[in-house]
Design a protein around this motif. Structure first.
Motif, PDB file in Angstrom:
ATOM      1  N   ASP A  88     -16.156  15.325   6.076  1.00  0.00           N
ATOM      2  CA  ASP A  88     -17.589  14.408   6.190  1.00  0.00           C
ATOM      3  C   ASP A  88     -17.307  13.957   7.253  1.00  0.00           C
ATOM      4  OD1 ASP A  88     -19.454  12.746   5.682  1.00  0.00           O
ATOM      5  OD2 ASP A  88     -19.081  12.466   3.824  1.00  0.00           O
ATOM      6  N   GLY A  89     -18.308  14.227   8.610  1.00  0.00           N
ATOM      7  CA  GLY A  89     -18.305  13.626   9.651  1.00  0.00           C
ATOM      8  C   GLY A  89     -18.839  12.040   9.646  1.00  0.00           C
ATOM      9  N   MET A  90     -19.168  11.607   8.713  1.00  0.00           N
ATOM     10  CA  MET A  90     -19.556  10.350   8.600  1.00  0.00           C
ATOM     11  C   MET A  90     -18.094   9.388   8.219  1.00  0.00           C
ATOM     12  SD  MET A  90     -22.453  10.147   9.675  1.00  0.00           S
ATOM     13  CE  MET A  90     -22.876   8.559   9.217  1.00  0.00           C
ATOM     14  N   PHE A  91     -17.347   9.986   7.832  1.00  0.00           N
ATOM     15  CA  PHE A  91     -15.724   9.099   7.374  1.00  0.00           C
ATOM     16  C   PHE A  91     -16.112   8.201   6.677  1.00  0.00           C
ATOM     17  CE2 PHE A  91     -15.317  10.856  11.890  1.00  0.00           C
ATOM     18  CZ  PHE A  91     -14.923  12.015  11.621  1.00  0.00           C
ATOM     19  N   PRO A  92     -16.556   8.434   5.274  1.00  0.00           N
ATOM     20  CA  PRO A  92     -17.048   7.352   4.597  1.00  0.00           C
ATOM     21  C   PRO A  92     -16.067   6.392   3.670  1.00  0.00           C
ATOM     22  CG  PRO A  92     -17.160   9.435   3.170  1.00  0.00           C
ATOM     23  CD  PRO A  92     -16.844   9.737   4.777  1.00  0.00           C
ATOM     24  N   ASN A  93     -14.617   6.891   3.995  1.00  0.00           N
ATOM     25  CA  ASN A  93     -13.598   6.376   3.122  1.00  0.00           C
ATOM     26  C   ASN A  93     -12.623   5.567   3.918  1.00  0.00           C
ATOM     27  OD1 ASN A  93     -13.879   7.350   0.269  1.00  0.00           O
ATOM     28  ND2 ASN A  93     -13.962   9.256   1.543  1.00  0.00           N
ATOM     29  N   HIS A  94     -12.271   5.841   5.075  1.00  0.00           N
ATOM     30  CA  HIS A  94     -11.536   5.304   6.016  1.00  0.00           C
ATOM     31  C   HIS A  94     -11.365   5.991   7.412  1.00  0.00           C
ATOM     32  CE1 HIS A  94      -8.079   7.688   5.632  1.00  0.00           C
ATOM     33  NE2 HIS A  94      -8.012   7.584   4.437  1.00  0.00           N
ATOM     34  N   ILE A  95     -11.142   5.495   8.450  1.00  0.00           N
ATOM     35  CA  ILE A  95     -11.119   6.083   9.580  1.00  0.00           C
ATOM     36  C   ILE A  95      -9.686   7.091   9.655  1.00  0.00           C
ATOM     37  CG2 ILE A  95     -10.255   5.700  12.325  1.00  0.00           C
ATOM     38  CD1 ILE A  95     -11.483   2.963  11.983  1.00  0.00           C
ATOM     39  N   PRO A  96      -9.910   8.284  10.074  1.00  0.00           N
ATOM     40  CA  PRO A  96      -8.865   9.226   9.945  1.00  0.00           C
ATOM     41  C   PRO A  96      -7.874   8.720  10.891  1.00  0.00           C
ATOM     42  CG  PRO A  96     -10.966  10.347  10.030  1.00  0.00           C
ATOM     43  CD  PRO A  96     -11.122   9.043  10.462  1.00  0.00           C
ATOM     44  N   ASN A  97      -6.956   7.809  10.642  1.00  0.00           N
ATOM     45  CA  ASN A  97      -6.050   7.418  12.001  1.00  0.00           C
ATOM     46  C   ASN A  97      -5.044   7.137  11.409  1.00  0.00           C
ATOM     47  OD1 ASN A  97      -4.884   6.471  14.200  1.00  0.00           O
ATOM     48  ND2 ASN A  97      -6.632   4.816  14.764  1.00  0.00           N
ATOM     49  N   PRO A  98      -3.805   7.662  11.688  1.00  0.00           N
ATOM     50  CA  PRO A  98      -2.375   7.298  11.142  1.00  0.00           C
ATOM     51  C   PRO A  98      -1.778   5.791  11.537  1.00  0.00           C
ATOM     52  CG  PRO A  98      -2.208   9.483  11.901  1.00  0.00           C
ATOM     53  CD  PRO A  98      -3.366   8.783  12.310  1.00  0.00           C
ATOM     54  N   GLU A  99      -2.658   5.196  12.632  1.00  0.00           N
ATOM     55  CA  GLU A  99      -2.324   3.895  12.905  1.00  0.00           C
ATOM     56  C   GLU A  99      -3.184   2.902  12.555  1.00  0.00           C
ATOM     57  OE1 GLU A  99      -0.742   3.507  17.541  1.00  0.00           O
ATOM     58  OE2 GLU A  99      -2.749   4.728  17.454  1.00  0.00           O
ATOM     59  N   ASP A 100      -4.260   3.194  11.849  1.00  0.00           N
ATOM     60  CA  ASP A 100      -5.168   2.220  11.076  1.00  0.00           C
ATOM     61  C   ASP A 100      -4.446   1.869   9.709  1.00  0.00           C
ATOM     62  OD1 ASP A 100      -8.063   1.139  10.857  1.00  0.00           O
ATOM     63  OD2 ASP A 100      -7.770   2.336   8.813  1.00  0.00           O
ATOM     64  N   LYS A 101      -4.654   0.498   9.786  1.00  0.00           N
ATOM     65  CA  LYS A 101      -4.122  -0.052   8.551  1.00  0.00           C
ATOM     66  C   LYS A 101      -4.699   0.049   7.334  1.00  0.00           C
ATOM     67  CE  LYS A 101      -2.236  -4.300  10.980  1.00  0.00           C
ATOM     68  NZ  LYS A 101      -2.434  -5.920  11.129  1.00  0.00           N
ATOM     69  N   ALA A 102      -6.209   0.258   7.220  1.00  0.00           N
ATOM     70  CA  ALA A 102      -6.832   0.698   5.928  1.00  0.00           C
ATOM     71  C   ALA A 102      -6.339   2.171   5.716  1.00  0.00           C
ATOM     72  CB  ALA A 102      -8.316   0.590   6.394  1.00  0.00           C
ATOM     73  N   ALA A 103      -6.358   3.005   6.502  1.00  0.00           N
ATOM     74  CA  ALA A 103      -6.047   4.320   6.328  1.00  0.00           C
ATOM     75  C   ALA A 103      -4.428   4.435   5.401  1.00  0.00           C
ATOM     76  CB  ALA A 103      -6.066   5.518   7.593  1.00  0.00           C
ATOM     77  N   MET A 104      -3.626   3.631   6.412  1.00  0.00           N
ATOM     78  CA  MET A 104      -2.167   3.677   5.786  1.00  0.00           C
ATOM     79  C   MET A 104      -2.138   3.183   4.418  1.00  0.00           C
ATOM     80  SD  MET A 104      -0.473   5.670   7.909  1.00  0.00           S
ATOM     81  CE  MET A 104       1.126   5.272   6.881  1.00  0.00           C
ATOM     82  N   LYS A 105      -2.973   2.088   4.190  1.00  0.00           N
ATOM     83  CA  LYS A 105      -3.141   1.376   2.791  1.00  0.00           C
ATOM     84  C   LYS A 105      -3.613   2.341   1.937  1.00  0.00           C
ATOM     85  CE  LYS A 105      -4.927  -2.845   0.474  1.00  0.00           C
ATOM     86  NZ  LYS A 105      -5.747  -3.860   0.641  1.00  0.00           N
ATOM     87  N   ALA A 106      -4.480   3.069   2.272  1.00  0.00           N
ATOM     88  CA  ALA A 106      -5.176   4.127   1.182  1.00  0.00           C
ATOM     89  C   ALA A 106      -4.003   5.214   0.829  1.00  0.00           C
ATOM     90  CB  ALA A 106      -6.447   4.963   1.787  1.00  0.00           C
ATOM     91  N   ILE A 107      -3.486   5.912   1.558  1.00  0.00           N
ATOM     92  CA  ILE A 107      -2.335   6.819   1.381  1.00  0.00           C
ATOM     93  C   ILE A 107      -1.227   6.100   0.628  1.00  0.00           C
ATOM     94  CG2 ILE A 107      -1.653   6.716   3.601  1.00  0.00           C
ATOM     95  CD1 ILE A 107      -1.542   9.742   1.371  1.00  0.00           C
ATOM     96  N   THR A 108      -0.928   5.101   0.945  1.00  0.00           N
ATOM     97  CA  THR A 108       0.210   4.292   0.108  1.00  0.00           C
ATOM     98  C   THR A 108      -0.012   4.034  -1.017  1.00  0.00           C
ATOM     99  OG1 THR A 108       1.155   3.011   2.268  1.00  0.00           O
ATOM    100  CG2 THR A 108       1.833   2.225   0.247  1.00  0.00           C
ATOM    101  N   GLN A 109      -1.181   3.602  -1.325  1.00  0.00           N
ATOM    102  CA  GLN A 109      -1.873   3.386  -2.834  1.00  0.00           C
ATOM    103  C   GLN A 109      -1.659   4.464  -3.719  1.00  0.00           C
ATOM    104  OE1 GLN A 109      -2.159  -0.128  -3.602  1.00  0.00           O
ATOM    105  NE2 GLN A 109      -2.019   0.958  -5.772  1.00  0.00           N
ATOM    106  N   ALA A 110      -2.504   5.712  -3.068  1.00  0.00           N
ATOM    107  CA  ALA A 110      -2.223   7.052  -3.656  1.00  0.00           C
ATOM    108  C   ALA A 110      -1.070   7.472  -3.968  1.00  0.00           C
ATOM    109  CB  ALA A 110      -3.085   7.925  -2.811  1.00  0.00           C
ATOM    110  N   VAL A 111       0.031   7.144  -3.360  1.00  0.00           N
ATOM    111  CA  VAL A 111       1.527   7.728  -3.629  1.00  0.00           C
ATOM    112  C   VAL A 111       1.862   6.837  -4.684  1.00  0.00           C
ATOM    113  CG1 VAL A 111       3.785   7.613  -2.677  1.00  0.00           C
ATOM    114  CG2 VAL A 111       1.945   8.631  -1.228  1.00  0.00           C
TER     115      VAL A 111
END
Length: 615
Positions: A326-349
């Protein structure tokens, strides 16, 4: 308006212009530029879509057929000309972003006019074709072939069609991969498999990494690797010349005969990743059986990793998220340096009690991980982890990193692991090229990696491949399981337990006002260099501070138990300041030293630094 007529022979198409014009070299002749089609129908969800065509009769359109290669031929008769905006070489060179091309592809964001139009894109693609023909001119026994892939951006289809027309105009064969990863595009220049039309002679990835939805760009590859800055400049200069013919003659639609092949190359690429993990585990079919591993693709191109790699290896992937492109990236920036992105994968784990989490950037050339306890394995930790794995395989080897890595990482690599840490410059291509250079002069290096998550291994052709980095982690899990160890991702965490990490770390950005009189008509880069030279002299007279004895970028200084680095951004009028210390108080002390040294530079916006050091 002129009408167009077409005869569909089969059901996938693209224009291939002037097939006879094989000798498309540096002299891009007038007659080989004219036949560019402004608007061609393109595939959208398996159906033939229209883009700005006034009328077109299409007969016998069958449903999209499955299979890894589809071929369609279109014969069109048309006559029209469209005025294109006036652009010159300077405008084209502004699109250069180091070893990539980047621009705005979607209108709608205030202050960001579209710069990657269809004519500009076609000119760039045709210029790459000319460049490639020059490089491959010794091989005239066959027609050259270029593969094209893209990430999930909303402008991907439009640009893919334009790129295809530009490549085809030079008489080169076009092979579209559709949704793909950047590493897969490079691999397509190496794979030897006639069934998948490999190897290709050149490859183009349409991507702008983690940038906002309205941006896009291009990365170029041959079997020698990604193109460098000099090559990109050359291509953009050629593109400007091609575009000038559009200006002179109009961007016209003329008679063309066209053919295109579409290949499911990602199936080849993912199969190779699966084979690598099985081999590391002693050729066990399901070496990850029972492991629960979650993938977060951030709605980029990396969703394949869950079903096409992990599940084939036996892993459970329940809880994986944002796998749909989804090229609008509605959930978070696809970026391993981004804090929101890392928080999302951490919470999922943590929510799914998974053994490991894996996150990719948009085009999968960067990645990071999270262990079962929620500990992030990115930036310095990921470098430490990869260093530990590589140094087990190649004792004493040199690890090349970017300039902002920590002192603790140096100590870990050299004292704990027995390797050598070569801290170089920012920029993934800089780091990779430096590792290649070291090997060429007899200094062994097997890993080049940035804190951004770009990592390349000698064993993988020095390709920065986020998926392959994660395969190296999976190899460790699988081999540990095969040897009888059953504590999941702890095998990874244990490898970096002794990494010393700073208690406080911050990055501040000092912007250069390019319109300020202090620049006296010079470039922001010249001004930035003067700032750095002044700071260097200031530090030399301060006994509390010590300059790094070996440093390749900016001014790096130790003091107050930590360090700072002030450097010029690779592309922007910015001086980033990185500080790492044992405490916030110590960081403020280093910040005050920098503030005192640069206070006289009126074109430098130090507001971020001033705010940080305020009591």
């Amino acid at each position: 308006m002129a009408a167009m007529s077409g005869k569909i022979v089969q059901n996938v198409f693209i224009a291939q212009f002037y097939q006879q014009n094989r000798q498309f070299g540096t002299q891009y002749q007038r007659d080989s530029c004219a036949p560019y089609m402004r608007t061609l129908p393109h595939l959208n969800g398996g159906k033939l879509a229209r883009t700005g065509i006034s009328s077109m009769q299409v007969r016998d359109l069958s449903k999209y057929q499955s299979g890894f290669v589809n071929l369609l031929t279109v014969n069109c008769n048309a006559s029209s000309a469209t005025t294109v905006p006036s652009l010159d070489k300077v405008d084209f060179l502004k699109l250069q972003n180091g070893s990539d091309i980047r621009g705005v592809a979607v209108a709608g964001v205030e202050g960001e006019p579209v710069s990657l139009t269809e004519p500009v894109t076609e000119a760039i693609a045709a210029a790459f074709a000319a460049w490639l023909l020059d490089k491959k001119k010794a091989d005239t026994s066959r027609q050259l072939r270029v593969s094209i892939g893209h990430d999930s951006r909303i402008s991907a289809q439009l640009l893919q069609d334009a790129v295809s027309r530009g490549i085809a105009s030079a008489g080169l064969d076009v092979v579209q991969y559709g949704l793909a990863s950047t590493p897969a595009m490079f691999n397509s220049t190496l794979t030897k498999d006639d069934a998948f039309l490999c190897p290709v002679d050149g490859a183009i990835m349409i991507t702008a990494s983690h940038l906002p939805y309205n941006r896009n760009g291009f990365k170029f590859f041959t079997n020698a690797g990604g193109l460098g800055k000099t090559d990109i400049k050359d291509i953009l200069e050629r593109a400007a010349n091609i575009y000038s013919i559009f200006l002179a003659e109009g961007y016209s639609v003329k008679k063309a005969s066209a053919s295109l092949k579409k290949v499911d190359y990602m199936s080849v690429y993912t199969s190779d990743l699966v084979k690598a993990v099985r081999k590391a585990a002693g050729n066990i079919e399901k070496p990850l059986d029972g492991f629960h591993i979650i993938v977060d693709a951030g709605n980029g191109a990396g969703g394949f990793f869950a079903a096409k790699v992990l599940e084939h290896l036996g892993a459970i992937t329940a809880g994986s998220q944002f796998l749909e492109p989804d090229g609008m990236f509605p959930n978070h920036i696809p970026n391993p340096e981004d804090k929101a992105a890392m928080k999302a994968i951490t919470q999922a784990v943590l929510d799914n009690k998974a053994d490991l989490g894996i996150i990719f950037d948009t085009d999968v050339d960067r990645s990071a991980a999270v262990d079962s306890t929620g500990r992030e394995l990115n930036r310095n930790r990921l470098i430490a982890l990869m260093s530990a794995i590589v140094l087990e395989e190649h004792p004493g080897t040199t690890i090349v990193t970017d300039s902002v890595t920590s002192d603790g990482l140096t100590s870990f690599i050299e004292k704990k692991l027995g390797g050598k840490h070569h801290r170089f410059k920012r920029g993934y291509k800089n780091v990779i090229d430096e590792a290649i250079r070291l090997n060429s002069v007899g200094k062994e290096s097997h890993l080049a990696i940035e804190t951004s998550g770009h990592g390349a291994l000698k064993e993988n052709h020095w390709l920065d491949d986020g998926a392959y980095l994660m395969v190296k982690l999976l190899n460790k899990l699988a081999s540990a399981r095969a040897s009888g160890r059953g504590d999941g991702s702890k095998v990874l965490t244990d490898l970096v337990d002794s990494l010393e990490e700073p208690a406080f770390a911050v990055e501040l950005r000092l912007k250069i006002n390019q319109s300020h009189p202090d620049l006296k008509g010079g470039s922001f880069r010249d001004y930035g260099e003067v700032v750095l030279k002044h700071l260097d002299n200031h530090i030399a007279s301060d006994p509390k501070l010590q300059k790094a004895p070996v440093n390749y970028e900016g001014v790096r200084v130790s003091g107050y138990g930590g360090w700072f680095l002030l450097r010029l951004s690779l592309h922007d009028p910015v001086l980033p300041l990185n500080i790492e210390t044992p405490s916030h108080e110590d960081a403020v002390k280093l910040g005050l030293e920098v503030a005192a040294a640069v206070k006289e530079f009126q074109a430098l916006d130090t507001s971020a630094l001033d705010k940080f050091v305020q009591p």
